[in-house]
Motif scaffolding. Structure first.
Motif, PDB file in Angstrom:
ATOM      1  N   SER A  32     -15.844 -17.442  48.727  1.00 63.30           N
ATOM      2  CA  SER A  32     -16.694 -16.262  48.852  1.00 63.30           C
ATOM      3  C   SER A  32     -18.052 -16.657  49.393  1.00 63.30           C
ATOM      4  CB  SER A  32     -16.859 -15.587  47.484  1.00 63.30           C
ATOM      5  OG  SER A  32     -17.922 -14.678  47.490  1.00 63.30           O
ATOM      6  N   TYR A  33     -18.488 -15.985  50.428  1.00 60.42           N
ATOM      7  CA  TYR A  33     -19.802 -16.230  51.010  1.00 60.42           C
ATOM      8  C   TYR A  33     -20.909 -15.943  49.997  1.00 60.42           C
ATOM      9  CZ  TYR A  33     -23.735 -15.488  54.276  1.00 60.42           C
ATOM     10  OH  TYR A  33     -24.940 -15.535  54.921  1.00 60.42           O
ATOM     11  N   LEU A  34     -20.728 -14.936  49.148  1.00 60.76           N
ATOM     12  CA  LEU A  34     -21.775 -14.515  48.230  1.00 60.76           C
ATOM     13  C   LEU A  34     -21.851 -15.365  46.974  1.00 60.76           C
ATOM     14  CD1 LEU A  34     -21.412 -10.631  48.509  1.00 60.76           C
ATOM     15  CD2 LEU A  34     -23.035 -12.124  49.676  1.00 60.76           C
ATOM     16  N   THR A  35     -20.965 -16.339  46.810  1.00 60.62           N
ATOM     17  CA  THR A  35     -21.014 -17.242  45.664  1.00 60.62           C
ATOM     18  C   THR A  35     -21.205 -18.696  46.074  1.00 60.62           C
ATOM     19  OG1 THR A  35     -18.612 -17.506  45.628  1.00 60.62           O
ATOM     20  CG2 THR A  35     -19.539 -15.733  44.289  1.00 60.62           C
ATOM     21  N   SER A  36     -21.340 -18.969  47.359  1.00 61.57           N
ATOM     22  CA  SER A  36     -21.433 -20.345  47.836  1.00 61.57           C
ATOM     23  C   SER A  36     -22.712 -20.552  48.626  1.00 61.57           C
ATOM     24  CB  SER A  36     -20.233 -20.698  48.719  1.00 61.57           C
ATOM     25  OG  SER A  36     -20.425 -21.955  49.322  1.00 61.57           O
ATOM     26  N   PRO A  37     -23.702 -21.259  48.080  1.00 60.20           N
ATOM     27  CA  PRO A  37     -24.923 -21.514  48.832  1.00 60.20           C
ATOM     28  C   PRO A  37     -24.708 -22.465  50.001  1.00 60.20           C
ATOM     29  CG  PRO A  37     -24.950 -22.722  46.773  1.00 60.20           C
ATOM     30  CD  PRO A  37     -23.745 -21.836  46.735  1.00 60.20           C
ATOM     31  N   THR A  38     -23.632 -23.251  49.963  1.00 62.41           N
ATOM     32  CA  THR A  38     -23.343 -24.159  51.067  1.00 62.41           C
ATOM     33  C   THR A  38     -22.710 -23.412  52.230  1.00 62.41           C
ATOM     34  OG1 THR A  38     -23.048 -26.000  49.549  1.00 62.41           O
ATOM     35  CG2 THR A  38     -22.119 -26.244  51.750  1.00 62.41           C
ATOM     36  N   ASN A  39     -21.724 -22.593  51.929  1.00 60.09           N
ATOM     37  CA  ASN A  39     -21.032 -21.843  52.973  1.00 60.09           C
ATOM     38  C   ASN A  39     -21.909 -20.732  53.532  1.00 60.09           C
ATOM     39  OD1 ASN A  39     -18.744 -21.098  54.567  1.00 60.09           O
ATOM     40  ND2 ASN A  39     -18.401 -19.385  53.187  1.00 60.09           N
ATOM     41  N   GLY A  40     -22.720 -20.119  52.687  1.00 58.79           N
ATOM     42  CA  GLY A  40     -23.534 -19.002  53.117  1.00 58.79           C
ATOM     43  C   GLY A  40     -25.010 -19.306  53.044  1.00 58.79           C
ATOM     44  N   ALA A  41     -25.800 -18.271  52.932  1.00 60.31           N
ATOM     45  CA  ALA A  41     -27.239 -18.433  52.891  1.00 60.31           C
ATOM     46  C   ALA A  41     -27.716 -18.757  51.484  1.00 60.31           C
ATOM     47  CB  ALA A  41     -27.912 -17.159  53.392  1.00 60.31           C
ATOM     48  N   ILE A  42     -27.390 -17.898  50.541  1.00 62.16           N
ATOM     49  CA  ILE A  42     -27.744 -18.090  49.146  1.00 62.16           C
ATOM     50  C   ILE A  42     -26.576 -17.602  48.297  1.00 62.16           C
ATOM     51  CG2 ILE A  42     -30.250 -17.933  49.399  1.00 62.16           C
ATOM     52  CD1 ILE A  42     -30.082 -14.991  48.758  1.00 62.16           C
ATOM     53  N   ALA A  43     -26.476 -18.118  47.074  1.00 58.27           N
ATOM     54  CA  ALA A  43     -25.413 -17.660  46.184  1.00 58.27           C
ATOM     55  C   ALA A  43     -25.854 -16.332  45.570  1.00 58.27           C
ATOM     56  CB  ALA A  43     -25.129 -18.699  45.105  1.00 58.27           C
ATOM     57  N   THR A  44     -25.680 -15.256  46.313  1.00 57.39           N
ATOM     58  CA  THR A  44     -26.207 -13.953  45.916  1.00 57.39           C
ATOM     59  C   THR A  44     -25.645 -13.496  44.583  1.00 57.39           C
ATOM     60  OG1 THR A  44     -26.357 -13.403  48.264  1.00 57.39           O
ATOM     61  CG2 THR A  44     -26.559 -11.595  46.711  1.00 57.39           C
ATOM     62  N   LEU A  45     -24.366 -13.761  44.328  1.00 57.67           N
ATOM     63  CA  LEU A  45     -23.755 -13.383  43.058  1.00 57.67           C
ATOM     64  C   LEU A  45     -23.832 -14.490  42.020  1.00 57.67           C
ATOM     65  CD1 LEU A  45     -20.538 -11.535  44.303  1.00 57.67           C
ATOM     66  CD2 LEU A  45     -22.607 -10.507  43.359  1.00 57.67           C
ATOM     67  N   GLY A  46     -24.209 -15.693  42.422  1.00 60.91           N
ATOM     68  CA  GLY A  46     -24.245 -16.819  41.497  1.00 60.91           C
ATOM     69  C   GLY A  46     -22.900 -17.526  41.430  1.00 60.91           C
ATOM     70  N   ARG A  47     -22.802 -18.515  40.541  1.00 57.55           N
ATOM     71  CA  ARG A  47     -21.592 -19.319  40.424  1.00 57.55           C
ATOM     72  C   ARG A  47     -20.415 -18.494  39.914  1.00 57.55           C
ATOM     73  NH1 ARG A  47     -24.595 -24.508  37.600  1.00 57.55           N
ATOM     74  NH2 ARG A  47     -25.442 -25.396  39.504  1.00 57.55           N
ATOM     75  N   VAL A  48     -19.258 -18.745  40.467  1.00 59.46           N
ATOM     76  CA  VAL A  48     -18.062 -18.009  40.068  1.00 59.46           C
ATOM     77  C   VAL A  48     -17.802 -18.219  38.587  1.00 59.46           C
ATOM     78  CG1 VAL A  48     -15.600 -17.699  40.461  1.00 59.46           C
ATOM     79  CG2 VAL A  48     -17.093 -18.340  42.369  1.00 59.46           C
ATOM     80  N   GLY A  49     -17.672 -17.130  37.837  1.00 58.02           N
ATOM     81  CA  GLY A  49     -17.422 -17.206  36.413  1.00 58.02           C
ATOM     82  C   GLY A  49     -18.677 -17.195  35.567  1.00 58.02           C
ATOM     83  N   GLY A  50     -19.837 -17.436  36.187  1.00 60.66           N
ATOM     84  CA  GLY A  50     -21.076 -17.450  35.433  1.00 60.66           C
ATOM     85  C   GLY A  50     -21.501 -16.080  34.951  1.00 60.66           C
ATOM     86  N   TYR A  51     -20.860 -15.027  35.441  1.00 59.72           N
ATOM     87  CA  TYR A  51     -21.215 -13.657  35.068  1.00 59.72           C
ATOM     88  C   TYR A  51     -20.044 -12.937  34.404  1.00 59.72           C
ATOM     89  CZ  TYR A  51     -19.595 -14.057  39.875  1.00 59.72           C
ATOM     90  OH  TYR A  51     -18.923 -14.462  41.008  1.00 59.72           O
ATOM     91  N   GLY A  52     -19.067 -13.702  33.884  1.00 66.85           N
ATOM     92  CA  GLY A  52     -17.908 -13.130  33.215  1.00 66.85           C
ATOM     93  C   GLY A  52     -16.627 -13.776  33.701  1.00 66.85           C
ATOM     94  N   ASP A  53     -15.570 -13.734  32.877  1.00 66.80           N
ATOM     95  CA  ASP A  53     -14.280 -14.282  33.296  1.00 66.80           C
ATOM     96  C   ASP A  53     -13.862 -13.643  34.614  1.00 66.80           C
ATOM     97  OD1 ASP A  53     -14.412 -15.628  30.943  1.00 66.80           O
ATOM     98  OD2 ASP A  53     -12.861 -14.468  29.928  1.00 66.80           O
ATOM     99  N   THR A  54     -13.480 -14.475  35.574  1.00 65.19           N
ATOM    100  CA  THR A  54     -13.315 -13.998  36.945  1.00 65.19           C
ATOM    101  C   THR A  54     -11.993 -14.447  37.547  1.00 65.19           C
ATOM    102  OG1 THR A  54     -15.712 -14.072  37.300  1.00 65.19           O
ATOM    103  CG2 THR A  54     -14.329 -14.018  39.263  1.00 65.19           C
ATOM    104  N   VAL A  55     -11.379 -13.556  38.302  1.00 62.36           N
ATOM    105  CA  VAL A  55     -10.297 -13.903  39.230  1.00 62.36           C
ATOM    106  C   VAL A  55     -10.803 -13.553  40.623  1.00 62.36           C
ATOM    107  CG1 VAL A  55      -7.967 -13.401  40.011  1.00 62.36           C
ATOM    108  CG2 VAL A  55      -8.452 -13.545  37.564  1.00 62.36           C
ATOM    109  N   LEU A  56     -10.839 -14.544  41.495  1.00 64.80           N
ATOM    110  CA  LEU A  56     -11.339 -14.353  42.846  1.00 64.80           C
ATOM    111  C   LEU A  56     -10.228 -14.728  43.834  1.00 64.80           C
ATOM    112  CD1 LEU A  56     -14.821 -15.615  44.139  1.00 64.80           C
ATOM    113  CD2 LEU A  56     -12.868 -15.280  45.620  1.00 64.80           C
ATOM    114  N   LEU A  57      -9.868 -13.802  44.707  1.00 61.75           N
ATOM    115  CA  LEU A  57      -8.857 -14.029  45.738  1.00 61.75           C
ATOM    116  C   LEU A  57      -9.490 -13.775  47.094  1.00 61.75           C
ATOM    117  CD1 LEU A  57      -5.909 -12.041  44.104  1.00 61.75           C
ATOM    118  CD2 LEU A  57      -6.326 -14.508  43.961  1.00 61.75           C
TER     119      LEU A  57
END
Length: 395
Positions: free
Chosen positions: A288-313
């Motif tokens: 996800s572009y919005l969770t990866s500061p390396t792939n994108g600009a900034i981690a707009t949503l933050g680290r995956v799972g840091g805001y609740g149990d997450t399933v990301l596809l």
């Protein structure tokens, strides 16, 4: 990446006395390489820190210094010069970012220094923080690596002036000790490890300490199998953690799967991530572009799972239009249980769309532009829009 060999610069000197004076002997050469980046970022909508809008430019230069001595010892260091926000004089940093040595010892090697917090793999558990590591590996078995390590993320002093560890400036410490191994079969690497965690950090200036003990076990795979590029990892955590001023059970689980296939100039990939009571981060997690500061600009949503149990596809497509121009697109779906984003505390669905272009201006100069949008299933949250463009130079 071009490397400048400076044969006239010695990284090691031997000084021997003689009747005629001192003699200097060059033992190795120094290699200098690095990268520079200038980028602009524009973000609007509800993000992990509730910013409604942000527009900024920043710049960064990283310089790597590498050398190998005549005896095979490898020495690496990296200096980072950050100007995080143009016009904000306090938002700048010069940091000795990495410093490590690798010493070969026949069937063993020792690796020690300040490195990225990857626990040995770039997938689940990789926070991209810096740790101090002592790592010993055994390579006496063909295509096999066995290892043990100790890393320290936080080191504190005794909270007294008794002189044993210096003055009272520390706030506890955080240690991890691990054993693991990996084997390469054809083009596929398979491995696993066990890590013991000890958290003695203090949240009140050294009056009380957390004194929690945890562990994690994981298995990982990386490489190529049946024509597919593969990265996968499963990690189970247990023991104690510190939350809300007290010890609680730690039962985090994380799973990561990344598969891709190259068809001439077209590459198609899919990524799946699942977290329970934990988060995922790292430079190689480009789901996800919005969770990866390396792939994108900034981690707009933050680290995956840091805001609740997450399933990301997510599904990804990359196409080389010609040797200079690359186009890429991603669609991602986030399913979050009891999301903490903007103090929501409800189940949340996010659909994310990304589109990017990379153009190679010259051999070592690339211009990149990328746009990401995210829509929420909650009407009281403002949809996110994130645009970034940057110039990247390698030297």
């Amino acid at each position: 990446m071009n490397k400048k060999r400076l044969a006239s610069v010695a990284t090691s000197l031997v000084i021997s006395s003689s009747a005629l004076g001192a003699e200097l002997s060059l033992l190795s050469n120094l290699e200098i390489e690095g990268d520079a980046r200038v980028r602009g970022i524009s973000t609007s909508g509800i993000t992990s820190n509730s910013d409604k809008a942000k527009e900024t430019y920043d710049s960064r230069i990283r310089i790597n210094l590498n050398t190998t001595t005549d005896s095979g010892v490898k020495i690496h260091s990296r200096v980072v010069l950050d100007n995080d926000t143009w016009g904000k004089t306090s938002d700048k940093n010069v940091e000795w970012d990495e410093a490590s040595v690798l010493v070969p010892l026949k069937d063993f090697f020792v690796y020690a220094g300040r490195v990225n917090d990857t626990y040995g793999t770039p997938f689940y558990g990789s926070h991209n923080d810096k740790i101090d590591l002592a790592f010993i590996g055994y390579t006496g078995i063909e295509n096999t690596l066995l290892y043990g390590f100790d890393y320290k993320a936080v080191e504190g002093a005794y909270n007294s002036s008794n002189g044993q560890l210096g003055s009272s400036t520390g706030d506890g410490d955080y240690d991890a000790y691990g054993l693991g191994g990996q084997i390469t079969i054809d083009k596929l690497l398979l491995g696993g490890r066990y890590v013991s965690l000890q958290d003695n950090r203090s949240d009140d200036g050294g009056k009380t300490f957390r004194d929690t003990k945890g562990f994690f076990v994981d298995a990982f795979a990386s490489g190529e199998i049946v024509g597919l590029e593969l990265q996968a990892q499963v990690q189970q955590n247990g023991g104690d953690k510190y939350s809300g001023g007290k010890k609680v059970d730690l039962e985090a689980l994380g799973m990561y799967l990344n598969v891709a296939k190259q068809f001439d100039r077209l590459k198609i990939g899919a990524i799946a991530i699942s977290t329970e009571d934990g988060y995922v981060a790292g430079g190689d997690l480009e789901a996800s572009y919005l969770t990866s500061p390396t792939n994108g600009a900034i981690a707009t949503l933050g680290r995956v799972g840091g805001y609740g149990d997450t399933v990301l596809l997510s599904g990804q497509v990359k196409y080389d239009i010609n040797p200079e121009l690359l186009i890429e697109a991603t669609i991602a779906s986030h399913s979050i249980k009891k999301a903490t984003l903007n103090s929501l505390n409800k189940d949340l669905e996010i659909t994310e769309y990304n589109l990017g272009l990379q153009y190679k201006i010259a051999k070592d100069v690339t211009y990149k532009i990328q746009y990401a949008a995210a829509s929420f299933d909650q009407g009281n949250l403002d949809d996110i829009q994130n645009a970034m463009h940057s110039i990247n130079i390698k030297f």
